[in-house]
Design an enzyme around this catalytic site. Sequence first.
Site, mmCIF file in Angstrom:
data_model
loop_
_atom_site.group_PDB
_atom_site.id
_atom_site.type_symbol
_atom_site.label_atom_id
_atom_site.label_comp_id
_atom_site.label_asym_id
_atom_site.label_seq_id
_atom_site.Cartn_x
_atom_site.Cartn_y
_atom_site.Cartn_z
ATOM 1 N N HIS A 137 13.499 -4.593 29.593
ATOM 2 C CA HIS A 137 12.423 -5.727 28.543
ATOM 3 C C HIS A 137 10.912 -5.564 28.978
ATOM 4 C CE1 HIS A 137 16.113 -7.658 27.330
ATOM 5 N NE2 HIS A 137 16.384 -8.208 28.396
ATOM 6 N N ASP A 172 23.971 -3.397 27.853
ATOM 7 C CA ASP A 172 23.591 -4.785 28.772
ATOM 8 C C ASP A 172 23.643 -5.728 27.441
ATOM 9 O OD1 ASP A 172 21.313 -7.120 29.133
ATOM 10 O OD2 ASP A 172 21.240 -5.647 30.672
ATOM 11 N N HIS A 174 21.884 -7.945 26.495
ATOM 12 C CA HIS A 174 20.571 -8.267 25.704
ATOM 13 C C HIS A 174 20.022 -6.920 25.389
ATOM 14 C CE1 HIS A 174 20.919 -11.442 28.968
ATOM 15 N NE2 HIS A 174 20.501 -12.117 28.040
ATOM 16 N N ASP A 261 25.678 -7.771 32.630
ATOM 17 C CA ASP A 261 25.672 -9.199 32.001
ATOM 18 C C ASP A 261 26.546 -9.176 30.690
ATOM 19 O OD1 ASP A 261 23.812 -7.799 30.685
ATOM 20 O OD2 ASP A 261 22.248 -9.145 30.961
#
Length: 426
Positions: A137, A172, A174, A261
């Site tokens: 990120h 992931d 995200h 995750d």
Amino acid sequence: MRSKDKISYFYDGDVGSVYFGPNHPMKPHRLCMTHHLILAYGLHSKMEVYRPHKAYPIEMAQFHSPDYVEFLQRINPENQNLFPNEMARYNLGEDCPVFEDLFEFCQIYAGGTIDAARRLNNKLCDIAINWAGGLHHAKKCDASGFCYINDLVLGILELLKHHPRVLYIDIDVHHGDGVEEAFYFTDRVMTVSFHKFGDKFFPGTGDVKEIGEREGKFYAINVPLKDGIDDSSFNRLFRTIISKVVEIYQPGAIVLQCGADSLARDRLGCFNLSIDGHAECVKFVKKFNIPLLVTGGGGYTKENVARCWTVETGILLDTELPNEIPENDYIKYFAPDFSLKIPGGHIENLNTKSYISSIKVQILENLRYIQHAPSVQMQEVPPDFYIPDFDEDEQNRDVRVDQRSRDKQIQRDDEYFDGDNDHDAS
């Protein structure tokens, strides 16, 4: 089929000792748990194990703005209150707190990914692993989503010195927004992210319509998913898209971000993937026999993160692991059943067949616009990053720049200990 893959694995025990804070979901301690599980299964004996160099500020500034890197270097819990404007400007605070040894933490995980890329570039291994990396990120000028320095972008920039095209794959939960943004305008990196999208889920980007711009148009691929996707749906979609991408794009190297995750029962996740389902992606990408850099990423139920990345290390080593977890320093975390594999979850799968089909059709349609793998004009390959004018004797013994010195850091089997000292051998 080539002979057995040569694997390089990067780990520094100090990376797992930092603490984001009592209520923060990111627990770097999961990296120590992963490493000890890898040791307990004896996987270290099948790899070359290295302690990475600590990335220099000037290396981080290959992507990040120098002022941001410099601020990360001087901020600490004691002085952060003196810099409210800078804290806000660089997005430091609640999600991305300032903690003790923050900059060294960034240096270690970024150094691992840079070193992994260099070993691949120099054909010293076929696969390189840095479970501490994958902080996807972080942006050029600010922190985001628990990420401060974007090691993935730094590793890809390193790979681009030797490879005309690099493929980035992100599993992931995200969206891999920082990596996508860094390469949004170029065709030399194709980014493919499978993630939850909608319901204001962080970071809010990653719609199927985000495809890149200018020279990078159609070279950003987003696979937006809803809550509850299971192994069979995820794996079918992954295999269909990735096989087509590799066929058309023909990357010289692949970077695979294995954020855990996306597993069932993750503290921040919302998918139903079992460890086998997650690991199937790693197995599939490995089969292409393309130089491969594997990193960690998110993952907030730490015992399952350790399970997942240990299983995936085994897969990269073509080693089947017994399901009963061997004795190790963190065995109590794996109670009550002490088993390696975890099953899928039971969240309602909101990804209907028609929804998945429509996503797949849009992505394959966009791939048709790429006629063939883009080429780049051949030029002199830049050297591995060189830091001039320093006396190696005066440097911290864990910091190395040239390959010969880094090779001295290889760990022999007899340098492992049963306790916490396993990472102190050098």
